[in-house]
Design a protein around this motif. Structure first.
Motif, mmCIF file in Angstrom:
data_model
loop_
_atom_site.group_PDB
_atom_site.id
_atom_site.type_symbol
_atom_site.label_atom_id
_atom_site.label_comp_id
_atom_site.label_asym_id
_atom_site.label_seq_id
_atom_site.Cartn_x
_atom_site.Cartn_y
_atom_site.Cartn_z
ATOM 1 N N LEU A 1 -1.308 -5.720 -6.004
ATOM 2 C CA LEU A 1 -1.121 -6.953 -5.236
ATOM 3 C C LEU A 1 -2.209 -7.107 -4.185
ATOM 4 O O LEU A 1 -2.581 -8.216 -3.826
ATOM 5 C CB LEU A 1 0.237 -6.945 -4.519
ATOM 6 C CG LEU A 1 1.474 -7.335 -5.308
ATOM 7 C CD1 LEU A 1 2.689 -7.319 -4.394
ATOM 8 C CD2 LEU A 1 1.320 -8.723 -5.949
ATOM 9 N N GLU A 2 -2.684 -5.973 -3.675
ATOM 10 C CA GLU A 2 -3.791 -6.024 -2.718
ATOM 11 C C GLU A 2 -5.132 -5.763 -3.399
ATOM 12 O O GLU A 2 -6.120 -6.435 -3.108
ATOM 13 C CB GLU A 2 -3.604 -4.992 -1.601
ATOM 14 C CG GLU A 2 -4.852 -4.871 -0.733
ATOM 15 C CD GLU A 2 -4.659 -4.158 0.583
ATOM 16 O OE1 GLU A 2 -3.564 -3.615 0.819
ATOM 17 O OE2 GLU A 2 -5.606 -4.181 1.394
ATOM 18 N N ALA B 1 -2.671 -10.740 -7.768
ATOM 19 C CA ALA B 1 -1.781 -11.341 -6.752
ATOM 20 C C ALA B 1 -1.553 -12.825 -7.034
ATOM 21 O O ALA B 1 -0.426 -13.315 -6.958
ATOM 22 C CB ALA B 1 -2.377 -11.140 -5.362
ATOM 23 N N GLU C 1 -2.740 -14.118 1.070
ATOM 24 C CA GLU C 1 -3.006 -12.790 0.496
ATOM 25 C C GLU C 1 -1.834 -11.860 0.743
ATOM 26 O O GLU C 1 -1.021 -12.081 1.645
ATOM 27 C CB GLU C 1 -4.259 -12.172 1.126
ATOM 28 C CG GLU C 1 -4.097 -11.909 2.604
ATOM 29 C CD GLU C 1 -5.147 -10.996 3.212
ATOM 30 O OE1 GLU C 1 -5.827 -10.277 2.479
ATOM 31 O OE2 GLU C 1 -5.260 -10.991 4.440
#
Ligand code: AMP
Ligand code: GLY
Length: 416
Positions: free
Chosen positions: A99-100, A106, A279
């Motif tokens: 996800l990062e 993401a 984000e």
């Protein structure tokens, strides 16, 4: 209780300081740590993550807390290795930490789960990138970890071309694709959530100041300051964020079979049509941690251990009233370059403020000197934003080193 924190910067110094203050009997370790961190934790030397996990097993470490993001996705993943060794880890497994690590991952996650976010496209080549841009301003993002420098908000074609060349021609960030995103507008806020599978706990909201200069001018940095307060986001907005973003993220992780135990940092833009996700980061923010963590009251160590072992107990901690403001002191040349070896004066007699070390080292005479771009995070609290701001800048003025850079407008306005 024995706790090991991974990382070496201001965020990790703040995490360890909070653990020390809220759990005086805990034995603290850091990997790799820093000279400043060595004053409150044992710094561990390990060849790699496998070696580190072997150390943790030998030493009977009760809890590993992931400070810095890179270890989560390195090799087989810090959290995965801890799980194999039976060591509770506060930080997600490698599969979830995408996800990062991958902005495309993401964006697809956000889209799949109907979580509000900017429209986007993905380009594998310069040609595809140019074709995908239909209007300006446009936001271009390198798909990978780039220490906060892989994003460009491009007002026109010339700036877009320059960034596209950085990504595809110069490969300034290594191999990777480019995300092309709709440009959103509105104030930004960072929401930190502790997630233990289907349980969550929203922590204090914060915001950071990414540009190097006052009034948000100049290039992006790792963060030049932060402000945190429960008052930063009003109750109606927070409910909206919880309903539309936090809950669907937690459900999305579950649906996708991504086991998540750790802090999730959700970067949001409060657009005219509601909050949208910019984000995800799979750890606490830096420098937001330096602002938020001094506000934590209660048993932080048990809170983290309990969550890492499957039960999130929000009642173990609470947050102080008022505001916390963090001002980063950076070295000469930052963010383009940085300068090491400048002696730092004024680190004692802080009058209630805190100083976390982001990039320092001890010189041969035992005093601290600069060692990197962001050097110190100076933090103070107050019942009002103005009081906290007044207090932090008073402390800042007493700390000096050659070439010191700072922003003078941190927390000047509620939002900038
Ligand atoms: P990120 O690393 O994705 O959070 O992006 C870094 C910064 O770029 C954010 O904090 C925003 O200031 C800006 N940014 C990112 N995405 C967008 C977007 N879609 N629209 C406008 N600004 C953005
Ligand atoms: N404050 C930005 C970050 O931690 O990525």
């Amino acid at each position: 209780m024995k706790i090991l924190v991974t990382g070496k910067g201001g965020r990790e110094h703040a995490i360890l300081t909070t653990l020390r203050e809220t759990s005086p009997n805990a034995k603290l370790y850091a990997y790799p740590g820093s000279d400043a961190i060595a004053e409150l934790a044992t710094c561990v030397d390990a060849r790699d993550l496998v070696d580190l996990v072997a150390f943790m097993q030998r030493e009977k470490i009760d809890l590993c807390v992931a400070g810095e993001e890179s270890y989560l996705v390195k090799d087989r993943g810090l959290s995965n290795l801890c799980a194999e060794a039976g060591i509770p880890c506060w930080g997600p497994v490698k599969e979830a930490a995408q996800l990062e690590a991958s902005k495309v991952f993401a964006k697809k996650f956000l889209k799949r789960h109907g979580i509000p976010s900017a429209a986007f496209g993905v380009a594998h080549t310069k040609h595809e990138a140019l074709r995908a841009i239909t209007q300006y301003p446009v936001v271009l993002k390198f798909d990978g970890l780039a220490a906060g420098k892989g994003v460009a908000v491009c007002p026109d074609e010339a700036s877009a071309l320059e960034f596209i060349d950085e990504v595809f021609t110069k490969r300034a960030f290594g191999e990777g694709d480019l995300l092309i995103e709709e440009c959103l507008t509105g104030p930004e806020v960072s929401i930190f959530v502790s997630i233990c599978e289907d349980q969550y706990h929203i922590l204090m909201p914060a915001r950071d100041y990414k540009r190097v200069g006052d009034n948000d001018l100049g290039p992006n940095t790792g963060g030049m300051g932060a402000v945190a307060s429960r008052e930063l986001v009003d109750a109606a907005m927070l409910t909206d964020i919880e309903e539309r973003i936090v809950k669907s993220t937690v459900q999305g992780l579950k649906k996708d079979g991504l086991r998540y135990r750790g802090f999730l940092y959700i970067g949001l833009m409060l657009t005219p049509v509601g909050p949208k996700v910019l984000e995800f980061n799979c750890r606490f923010g830096d420098p937001e941690a330096e602002a938020v963590l001094p506000m934590v009251r209660g048993d932080f160590a048990w809170y983290l251990l309990s969550a890492a072992t499957g039960e999130l107990k929000p009642g173990l901690i609470h947050f102080a009233e008022g505001w916390s403001v963090c001002v980063i002191l950076a070295s000469a040349g930052y963010p383009v370059t940085s300068r090491s070896g400048d002696r730092i004066a004024g680190l004692t007699g802080l009058n209630g403020a805190s100083v976390f070390h982001c990039g320092t080292r001890k010189s041969s005479d035992g005093t601290f000197e600069t060692h990197g771009g962001r050097v110190l995070a100076v933090v103070a609290q107050g019942l009002t934003r103005a009081a906290a701001r007044g207090s932090v800048y008073e402390t800042v003025h007493g700390i000096s080193f050659e070439g010191r850079q700072l922003r003078t407008d941190i927390a000047k306005l509620h939002f900038v």
